[in-house]
Design a protein around this motif. Structure first.
Motif, short mmCIF file in Angstrom:
data_model
loop_
_atom_site.label_atom_id
_atom_site.label_comp_id
_atom_site.label_asym_id
_atom_site.label_seq_id
_atom_site.Cartn_x
_atom_site.Cartn_y
_atom_site.Cartn_z
N THR A 135 49.60 40.73 24.78
CA THR A 135 48.66 41.65 24.15
C THR A 135 49.29 43.03 24.14
O THR A 135 50.35 43.26 24.75
CB THR A 135 47.32 41.68 24.91
OG1 THR A 135 46.37 42.43 24.17
CG2 THR A 135 47.49 42.27 26.31
N SER A 136 48.67 43.97 23.46
CA SER A 136 49.21 45.33 23.43
C SER A 136 49.05 45.97 24.82
O SER A 136 48.04 45.79 25.49
CB SER A 136 48.46 46.17 22.39
OG SER A 136 48.61 45.62 21.10
N LYS A 137 50.05 46.72 25.21
CA LYS A 137 49.98 47.43 26.48
C LYS A 137 48.88 48.48 26.41
O LYS A 137 48.80 49.25 25.44
CB LYS A 137 51.32 48.10 26.79
CG LYS A 137 51.36 48.84 28.11
CD LYS A 137 52.77 49.37 28.40
CE LYS A 137 52.81 50.12 29.71
NZ LYS A 137 54.17 50.57 30.05
N ASP A 138 48.01 48.51 27.41
CA ASP A 138 46.90 49.46 27.41
C ASP A 138 46.56 49.78 28.86
O ASP A 138 45.84 49.04 29.53
CB ASP A 138 45.69 48.88 26.68
CG ASP A 138 44.62 49.92 26.40
OD1 ASP A 138 44.39 50.78 27.27
OD2 ASP A 138 44.01 49.87 25.32
N GLY A 171 51.53 44.73 29.06
CA GLY A 171 51.56 44.31 27.67
C GLY A 171 52.04 42.88 27.49
O GLY A 171 52.87 42.59 26.62
N TYR A 231 47.43 43.71 30.96
CA TYR A 231 47.31 44.87 30.08
C TYR A 231 48.23 46.02 30.50
O TYR A 231 48.71 46.78 29.66
CB TYR A 231 45.85 45.34 30.02
CG TYR A 231 45.02 44.53 29.04
CD1 TYR A 231 45.04 44.83 27.68
CD2 TYR A 231 44.25 43.46 29.47
CE1 TYR A 231 44.29 44.09 26.77
CE2 TYR A 231 43.51 42.70 28.56
CZ TYR A 231 43.53 43.03 27.23
OH TYR A 231 42.80 42.28 26.33
#
Length: 535
Positions: free
Chosen positions: A116-119, A113, A110
């Protein structure tokens, strides 16, 4: 290094009574032992005494993971993350990492990213969970988040707090970083001095700069440059750098078990107790091309004799289960107590379990509770579950369903599969809470999806009787089948009943008889009665 395996070994180990290590594993795996299936996966993954075969490794990991073995699920995540014998698939890797509670890996994914979307906020949450399980390098990583304000408010004070929690073996590196960042007026000059010393070939300065670069503390984050700097330091014989390199090679930044073994060995040869302990674990699990329980114990003993609390725990575990040494409960208790003196929560739990079961010691529920409380207060989910169980049963303590609920909830918040199933039971039966089939269904589903046979059986019941969900015999058949395949006797009996009556499946009296017989052989009294009536 040891995250979930330390707890799950206590639930599943029954494997080491058959002979030579690889033969042990093969025999026990064929009998359905999840730990053995995981280790057999390691054997094929690493080519230990066999040709390396990622397909066979994956199949054995899958068998173990389907029984709830989280380390096997973690290995499946690695296989899909790196595309080993399969097409690289980050999304599938993430699914397996979540089933494995592979918080470190998920944090990295994460943060960057990957698939998946970077968070960064979610990344930090995962890293914080990982820190609850092992101190190792993760405190440096979290310090980097606070220093830079990634996913949280920037706080150098919080970064320093995390650096002070780094384990003793590499604490000097953390202290050097603290010295640099503790005063923003001098930070730039101190960092430049460090860099100059590293450029001149100072091994210690290289190790500090390497860690700072990997974690982005006071310098732009760059994994490759940081790793290269650590390797320069390690090649000069810096044991702390060698140890950290080993740690990083067991994670998905630079995943390579063979390199991890090589660098741990370098540090272990210099007497680095953390490296000795982690190398012992790799031999125990067959990571990096060698499965050797006796050598594993030798390494644990070296680290334990130097006061390493995790190695002392591992020595206790080895003696408790006779792994690499002759089983000796007195020795197990001795080593667990030494680890407990240093406050190690896994040892507190393990000795508590011996007292609860009366294995090697006189059964003493009060002593078990005292130890479970110590471990539970440190956030260890299995201890929280065990304590809740004793509160619920009133063993060694006044029965208190409200307290049981409290500790089950704490354990469940850490994704403990047993606590999830127990919470489901409480909601199903209305214990300390209002009866709520909907919540029971949700908690059973969590545990059932992760392979817990009792939860799969209860999912079958929910669908069969329409509790918390619409009545659906086909779904009941599906869940009973999953539990029955794990030799869960009640599910085998229920499956026989569905076959006999043609509910959710075509009527088949022969199949019904087969499952009644299996259930009876596994101790189900009702199945025995049905067989008697039908014969």
């Amino acid at each position: 290094m040891k995250k979930n395996i330390l707890s799950l070994l206590l639930l599943f180990v029954s494997v080491f009574a058959y002979g030579a290590p690889i033969d042990n594993v093969r025999l026990a795996a064929s009998k359905g032992d999840s730990l053995a299936q995981y280790q057999l996966g390691n054997i094929y993954f690493n080519g230990i005494g066999v040709n390396r075969d990622y397909d066979l490794a994956r199949s054995w990991y899958l068998k173990a993971a389907n029984q709830g073995d989280v380390d096997a699920a973690d290995s499946l995540g690695d296989i899909y993350y790196f595309g080993l014998g399969v097409k690289q698939d980050y999304k599938t890797a993430i699914e397996w990492y979540k089933k494995a509670y592979a918080y470190h890996e998920l944090g990295y994914i994460y943060k960057n990213g990957i698939g998946t979307s970077k968070d960064e906020k979610i990344a930090l949450q995962y890293y914080e969970k990982s820190a609850n399980e092992s101190a190792y390098f993760i405190q440096f990583v979290i310090a980097g988040f606070y220093y830079n304000g990634w996913g949280t408010k920037r706080s150098v004070e919080s970064a320093i707090k995390r650096l002070n929690e780094v384990p003793q073996e590499i604490l000097p590196i953390a202290k050097s970083i603290i010295d640099i960042i503790s005063d923003d007026k001098t930070e730039k000059n101190k960092f430049q001095t460090l860099k100059d010393n590293a450029d001149k070939g100072d091994a210690y300065a290289q190790s500090v700069l390497g860690v700072m670069t990997i974690t982005g503390i006071a310098v732009k984050q760059d994994y490759k440059t940081g790793m290269d700097m650590l390797i320069l330091s390690g090649n000069q014989g810096n044991a702390s750098a060698q140890y950290i390199i080993g740690l990083l090679y067991t994670k998905n930044i630079s995943f390579n078990y063979y390199e991890a073994v090589k660098w741990y060995q370098k540090a272990a040869d210099q007497g680095h107790r953390g490296a000795q302990n982690n190398l012992g674990f790799m031999y125990e699990m067959g990571q990096g091309g060698r499965l050797d329980f006796e050598e594993s114990v030798k390494l644990y003993r070296k680290a334990a004799d130097k006061g390493d609390k995790e190695a002392q725990y591992c020595m206790g575990f080895a003696y408790e289960f006779g792994q690499g040494v002759k089983r000796d409960y007195n020795e197990a208790v001795k080593w667990y107590k030494l680890s407990i003196e240093q406050g190690y929560p896994y040892a507190q739990y393990s000795l508590g379990l011996l007292y609860e079961l009366g294995q090697g010691v006189k059964q003493d529920f009060k002593a078990a509770i005292d130890l479970y409380k110590l471990s539970a207060e440190q956030g260890y989910a299995l201890a929280q579950y065990a304590l809740a169980n004793l509160y619920q049963k009133g063993l060694g303590i006044q029965k208190d369903d409200a307290k049981a609920l409290e500790y089950y909830q704490k354990a469940s918040a850490q994704d403990n599969i047993l606590a999830e199933a127990s919470l489901a039971d409480m909601y199903y039966n209305g214990s300390a809470v209002n009866r709520d089939y909907g919540k029971a269904f949700d908690f059973y589903m969590l545990a059932a999806k992760r392979g817990l046979a009792s939860a799969q059986y209860n999912m079958g019941k929910m669908y069969e009787y329409g509790h918390g969900v619409g009545k659906d015999y086909k779904e009941a058949f599906k869940w009973y089948s999953l539990a029955a395949q794990q030799n869960y006797a009640d599910a085998q009996c229920a499956l026989g009943w569905l076959y006999e009556n043609g509910y959710g499946i075509k009527k088949d009296r022969q199949e019904a008889f087969k499952w009644y017989k299996k259930s009876a052989e596994n101790g189900n009294v009702y199945a025995k009665q049905l067989l008697t009536e039908k014969i």
